[in-house]
Each structure stands twice: as C-alpha cells, then as structure tokens.
Write an enzyme that holds these catalytic residues in place. Structure first.
Site, PDB file in Angstrom:
ATOM      1  N   ARG A  38       0.809  -1.064   0.070  1.00  0.00           N
ATOM      2  CA  ARG A  38      -0.032  -0.117   0.017  1.00  0.00           C
ATOM      3  C   ARG A  38       0.816   1.173   0.045  1.00  0.00           C
ATOM      4  O   ARG A  38       0.503   2.438  -0.393  1.00  0.00           O
ATOM      5  CB  ARG A  38      -0.988  -0.025   1.224  1.00  0.00           C
ATOM      6  CG  ARG A  38      -2.188  -1.013   0.933  1.00  0.00           C
ATOM      7  CD  ARG A  38      -3.165  -0.329   0.196  1.00  0.00           C
ATOM      8  NE  ARG A  38      -3.972   0.656   1.027  1.00  0.00           N
ATOM      9  CZ  ARG A  38      -3.887   1.923   0.728  1.00  0.00           C
ATOM     10  NH1 ARG A  38      -3.145   2.562   0.047  1.00  0.00           N
ATOM     11  NH2 ARG A  38      -4.668   2.685   1.632  1.00  0.00           N
ATOM     12  N   ASP A  74     -13.189  -5.180  -3.358  1.00  0.00           N
ATOM     13  CA  ASP A  74     -13.987  -4.503  -2.298  1.00  0.00           C
ATOM     14  C   ASP A  74     -15.491  -4.617  -2.941  1.00  0.00           C
ATOM     15  O   ASP A  74     -15.850  -4.591  -4.063  1.00  0.00           O
ATOM     16  CB  ASP A  74     -13.656  -3.025  -2.348  1.00  0.00           C
ATOM     17  CG  ASP A  74     -14.331  -2.444  -1.175  1.00  0.00           C
ATOM     18  OD1 ASP A  74     -13.869  -2.519   0.070  1.00  0.00           O
ATOM     19  OD2 ASP A  74     -15.322  -1.796  -1.080  1.00  0.00           O
TER      20      ASP A  74
HETATM   21  O1  CP3 Z   1     -11.726 -10.202   3.289  1.00  0.00           O
HETATM   22  C1  CP3 Z   1     -10.805  -9.782   2.564  1.00  0.00           C
HETATM   23  O2  CP3 Z   1      -9.635 -10.151   3.183  1.00  0.00           O
HETATM   24  C2  CP3 Z   1     -11.093  -9.522   1.104  1.00  0.00           C
HETATM   25  C3  CP3 Z   1     -11.285  -8.228   0.871  1.00  0.00           C
HETATM   26  C4  CP3 Z   1     -12.083  -7.372   1.417  1.00  0.00           C
HETATM   27  C5  CP3 Z   1     -12.270  -5.880   1.616  1.00  0.00           C
HETATM   28  N1  CP3 Z   1     -13.446  -5.161   1.577  1.00  0.00           N
HETATM   29  C6  CP3 Z   1     -10.975  -5.214   1.310  1.00  0.00           C
HETATM   30  C7  CP3 Z   1     -10.556  -3.804   2.069  1.00  0.00           C
HETATM   31  C8  CP3 Z   1     -13.614  -7.748   1.538  1.00  0.00           C
HETATM   32  C9  CP3 Z   1     -14.265  -9.028   1.489  1.00  0.00           C
HETATM   33  C10 CP3 Z   1     -14.321  -6.507   1.785  1.00  0.00           C
HETATM   34  C11 CP3 Z   1     -15.642  -6.362   1.804  1.00  0.00           C
HETATM   35  C12 CP3 Z   1     -16.528  -4.937   2.191  1.00  0.00           C
HETATM   36  N2  CP3 Z   1     -16.034  -3.866   1.986  1.00  0.00           N
HETATM   37  C13 CP3 Z   1     -17.394  -4.825   3.059  1.00  0.00           C
HETATM   38  C14 CP3 Z   1     -18.273  -5.986   3.525  1.00  0.00           C
HETATM   39  C15 CP3 Z   1     -17.725  -6.629   4.591  1.00  0.00           C
HETATM   40  C16 CP3 Z   1     -17.440  -5.928   5.871  1.00  0.00           C
HETATM   41  O3  CP3 Z   1     -16.371  -5.723   6.452  1.00  0.00           O
HETATM   42  O4  CP3 Z   1     -18.616  -5.592   6.532  1.00  0.00           O
HETATM   43  C17 CP3 Z   1     -17.814  -3.507   3.144  1.00  0.00           C
HETATM   44  C18 CP3 Z   1     -18.783  -2.697   4.020  1.00  0.00           C
HETATM   45  C19 CP3 Z   1     -16.961  -2.756   2.533  1.00  0.00           C
HETATM   46  C20 CP3 Z   1     -16.642  -1.383   2.326  1.00  0.00           C
HETATM   47  C21 CP3 Z   1     -15.582  -0.750   2.644  1.00  0.00           C
HETATM   48  N3  CP3 Z   1     -14.193  -0.929   2.081  1.00  0.00           N
HETATM   49  C22 CP3 Z   1     -15.165   0.322   3.663  1.00  0.00           C
HETATM   50  C23 CP3 Z   1     -16.382   0.789   4.567  1.00  0.00           C
HETATM   51  C24 CP3 Z   1     -13.739   0.438   3.772  1.00  0.00           C
HETATM   52  C25 CP3 Z   1     -13.344   1.410   4.750  1.00  0.00           C
HETATM   53  C26 CP3 Z   1     -13.254   1.073   5.892  1.00  0.00           C
HETATM   54  C27 CP3 Z   1     -11.968   0.223   6.319  1.00  0.00           C
HETATM   55  O5  CP3 Z   1     -12.214  -0.822   6.890  1.00  0.00           O
HETATM   56  O6  CP3 Z   1     -10.926   0.828   6.172  1.00  0.00           O
HETATM   57  C28 CP3 Z   1     -13.373  -0.367   2.678  1.00  0.00           C
HETATM   58  C29 CP3 Z   1     -11.737  -0.384   2.573  1.00  0.00           C
HETATM   59  C30 CP3 Z   1     -11.330  -1.717   2.358  1.00  0.00           C
HETATM   60  N4  CP3 Z   1     -11.650  -2.860   1.998  1.00  0.00           N
HETATM   61  C31 CP3 Z   1      -9.942  -2.048   2.754  1.00  0.00           C
HETATM   62  C32 CP3 Z   1      -9.494  -3.338   2.499  1.00  0.00           C
HETATM   63  C33 CP3 Z   1      -8.254  -4.077   3.002  1.00  0.00           C
HETATM   64  C34 CP3 Z   1      -8.772  -1.019   3.488  1.00  0.00           C
HETATM   65  C35 CP3 Z   1      -8.253  -0.291   2.440  1.00  0.00           C
HETATM   66  C36 CP3 Z   1      -6.875   0.192   2.755  1.00  0.00           C
HETATM   67  O7  CP3 Z   1      -5.762  -0.516   2.532  1.00  0.00           O
HETATM   68  O8  CP3 Z   1      -6.627   1.298   3.059  1.00  0.00           O
END
Ligand code: CP3
Length: 346
Positions: A38, A74
């Site tokens: 990242r 995502d």
């Molecule tokens: O599970 C895994 O390892 C696979 C990857 C995965 C991500 N997001 C990577 C991610 C999966 C399955 C998701 C699903 C996801 N994304 C959901 C549903 C599951 C849950 O956790 O409720 C939701 C609601 C999202 C939307 C989302 N994506 C949000 C609200 C955020 C920001 C909040 C946060 O946790 O930072 C993300 C970003 C995100 N998705 C990251 C990752 C690794 C962080 C991004 C970064 O590297 O800065």
C-alpha cells in the site's frame, strides 16, 4: 480436487479432521506486508491490478496457512461499474458520488457491459487460482443489494443511515427499483466470478441489521434469496453473512444458502440449535478478542469450537472483519489455537 478441501467439506457437512479457518478481511492493514504494497499503490489500484490483487490475496495464506483464500477486492466496485464515482479517501473510508437520491439518479445507473467493466476481477481470480494450485479453495464475494444500496445512497459510511431510511419510508418504490438493479448486477457479477474460477461465494449483508426485523425480509433477505436462486445451477456453496443475530438468521433460514455467517453478539449454541440442521454455520469469535493475551485468545477459541465439537458443518471465523491494529502475533496464536484445539476435539 475439491473433495480435499476442508472448507468445502465442512460446508457440505462431510466428516472433517479438524475445523477449517479463514478470517474476514484476512488480507489487509494488520499485515506489514500489505502495508508495504500500500505504500507504493493506492487501494483501488491494488483491486484493479490482477498481479497486485493476487499478491495481496496470497499474503495471509503464506503467513498463516488458512483453509480458504478470499479474493482481494471491495464490495464497492459494483456501484462504480454501475456509474458512480468511487474514491477511497485516506482515513475517511470510501466515497461514492453523486449520491443516489432521486429517480433520475436511479435512471442514470447502467447494467450495460457490467461484466466487461469488472473484467479485472475475473482476471485476478484466474491468476489467484493459478497461484493457489488447487491447495485451498478461493472464495469470491459481493455485498448484498441492501448493503450496497446504503453506500450508494449515503455516499459514505454513516451512523444513522438517514438517506436510505428516508427513501425506504417516503419512496419505497424507488428503493425497490435500486435493489432490483443491484440484484441483477450482483447475480451477473457473481456468475462471472464463478466462471472465472471462484469455488465458493460469500454475500456480505453488513448493514441489513439496521432494518427493523419486519422490514428485513422485503428490503434485504428477499433480494439475497433471488441471488442464491440465480447461483443454484452453478453448484458452488453460498454463504450469507449478516450482522443482526438470531432474528435475521431466522429470516435467512429458508434462503437456500449453504452456510450462514454468525456475528459475535449471537450465541453460537443457540444458532446451532435453531439453524444447524438447515445450513452450515460460520463464525463467530469477537474480532476484538484478538486484543487479548494468548491464553484469553485460546479460551475464546475453545468456546467457539466446543459448540460443534467433532460435528461437521462449522467454519471457524471471526464474527466480523479483523481490525487493522490487531497485532500479527495474536493472529498466529489464533490460528495455532484453532488447529490444536479442533484436532483435540475431533
Ligand atoms: O476479506 C478480505 O480479506 C477480502 C477483501 C475485502 C475488502 N473489503 C478489502 C478492503 C472484503 C471482503 C471487503 C468487503 C467490504 N468492503 C465490506 C463488507 C464486509 C464488511 O467488512 O462488513 C464493506 C462494508 C466494504 C466497504 C469498505 N471498504 C469500507 C467501509 C472500507 C473502509 C473502512 C475500512 O475498513 O478501512 C473499505 C476499505 C477496504 N476494503 C480496505 C480493505 C483491505 C482498507 C483499504 C486500505 O488499504 O486502506
């Protein structure tokens, strides 16, 4: 090949030698090697570049030897493919614009060429399958229509879900129209993932629990059931993950899903009693228990594993995603504890 997958066997309730484990958000910011990637690439670039998505998907597999990999992507790539602008703002999370608020905003969404727009996901899946070389299965995923709609309507993560709930009570037909579009988008997207090589599917209904129970069926469960039905002919196990306890699990129990995800606030014993016959169950250790010392983590793992003992039909997981500041060592303790205790119980 898939006959040797612990994860799939546990869902199919075949006998297993121990309980399989993977954890939601297993590829992510708690891993130093993820942060290394990242530093060089922003999050959306990682999602859209199959080589990077593959590398990041494999990181937790190499380190912990989990029993399933999950595609790195995502849920919000769907709203983007439908026409909204997607940004991930450092420390503020995702932003979708313009918000879907009026009929015109729904009309502007387009399902045309959605598989083509999301082809980078299919390419990542093919590459990950090559890298996994048949050792463990690959889980594909999507958000549920209702959960996707919350982000599309609110435009960003919120606390009170004011805009979607206002639409639900003032213009329910508009919300239903959006949910219908999303149901088609999600179904086509997941079929694309299966054709590319996803061997199991999980649908995240992260926000269905903000609905009053009596509205959960018509605004969330109904659409997930359609998706499960649309995937039936492909014969891959489907997991529905909701956060909202026994009452929501009850509403999903006639969905035809192979496995139901159980959040950490829910009594797994009770969930097994009520739904263990109908579906396999996944979960449900409190993600924050991973802040605990090793002996506490062990104790919490044992509590979860003892519910099923040597019975099949259980996949160990957290009750929701792992938090970014969990010490990596504690995840090592977790995985070791799950292996040791579940072998002892089998
Ligand atoms: O599970 C895994 O390892 C696979 C990857 C995965 C991500 N997001 C990577 C991610 C999966 C399955 C998701 C699903 C996801 N994304 C959901 C549903 C599951 C849950 O956790 O409720 C939701 C609601 C999202 C939307 C989302 N994506 C949000 C609200 C955020 C920001 C909040 C946060 O946790 O930072 C993300 C970003 C995100 N998705 C990251 C990752 C690794 C962080 C991004 C970064 O590297 O800065």
């Amino acid at each position: 090949m898939s006959d040797n997958f612990l994860y799939i066997d546990a869902i199919r309730k075949k006998p297993v030698k121990r309980t399989p484990i993977w954890i939601m958000r297993q590829a992510g910011r708690y891993l130093p090697e993820y942060m290394e990637v990242r530093r060089k690439h922003d999050f959306i670039t990682v999602c859209k570049t199959p080589e990077l998505a593959t590398e990041v998907t494999m990181q937790p597999i190499r380190r912990f030897g989990f029993d399933a990999a999950i595609l790195f992507s995502d849920i919000l790539v769907i709203p983007e493919a439908l026409g909204q602008k997607l940004e991930f703002l450092e420390n503020h999370g995702p932003k979708l614009s313009p918000q879907v608020l009026v009929d015109r905003d729904v009309d502007a969404l387009s399902l045309d060429g959605i598989e083509h727009k999301l082809e980078y996901v299919a390419n990542a899946i093919k590459m990950i399958r090559g890298e996994l070389a048949g050792k463990i299965p690959l889980i594909g995923f999507s958000g549920s229509p209702f959960t996707l709609a919350t982000y599309m309507i609110e435009g960003k993560p919120t606390r009170n879900f004011k805009y979607i709930k206002r639409m639900l009570y003032r213009d329910p037909e508009r919300l239903i129209r959006l949910l219908d579009i999303l149901t088609e988008a999600v179904s086509r997207y997941l079929i694309m993932q299966i054709k590319a090589g996803a061997q199991a599917i999980q649908v995240f209904d992260t926000w269905g629990g903000i609905l009053p129970v009596h509205l959960y069926e018509s605004f969330s469960a109904h659409f997930m059931k359609k998706i499960v039905a649309n995937l039936k002919e492909y014969d891959v196990p489907v997991t529905l993950f909701s956060k909202g306890g026994l009452e929501l699990l009850n509403k999903l129990s006639d969905s035809g899903a192979d496995m139901l995800g159980v959040d950490w606030m829910t009594d797994l014993n009770e969930a097994k009693k009520q739904f263990g016959e109908i579906a396999a169950l996944q979960g449900n250790m409190d993600p924050t228990a991973l802040y605990g010392k090793p002996d506490i983590i062990r104790e919490e793992v044992r509590k979860v594993l003892e519910v099923f003992g040597k019975d099949s039909g259980h996949v160990f997981n957290l009750g929701h995603g792992i938090l970014p500041d969990i010490p990596v060592d504690n995840v090592h303790y977790l995985v070791d504890a799950v292996r040791e205790i579940s072998e002892e119980l089998h």
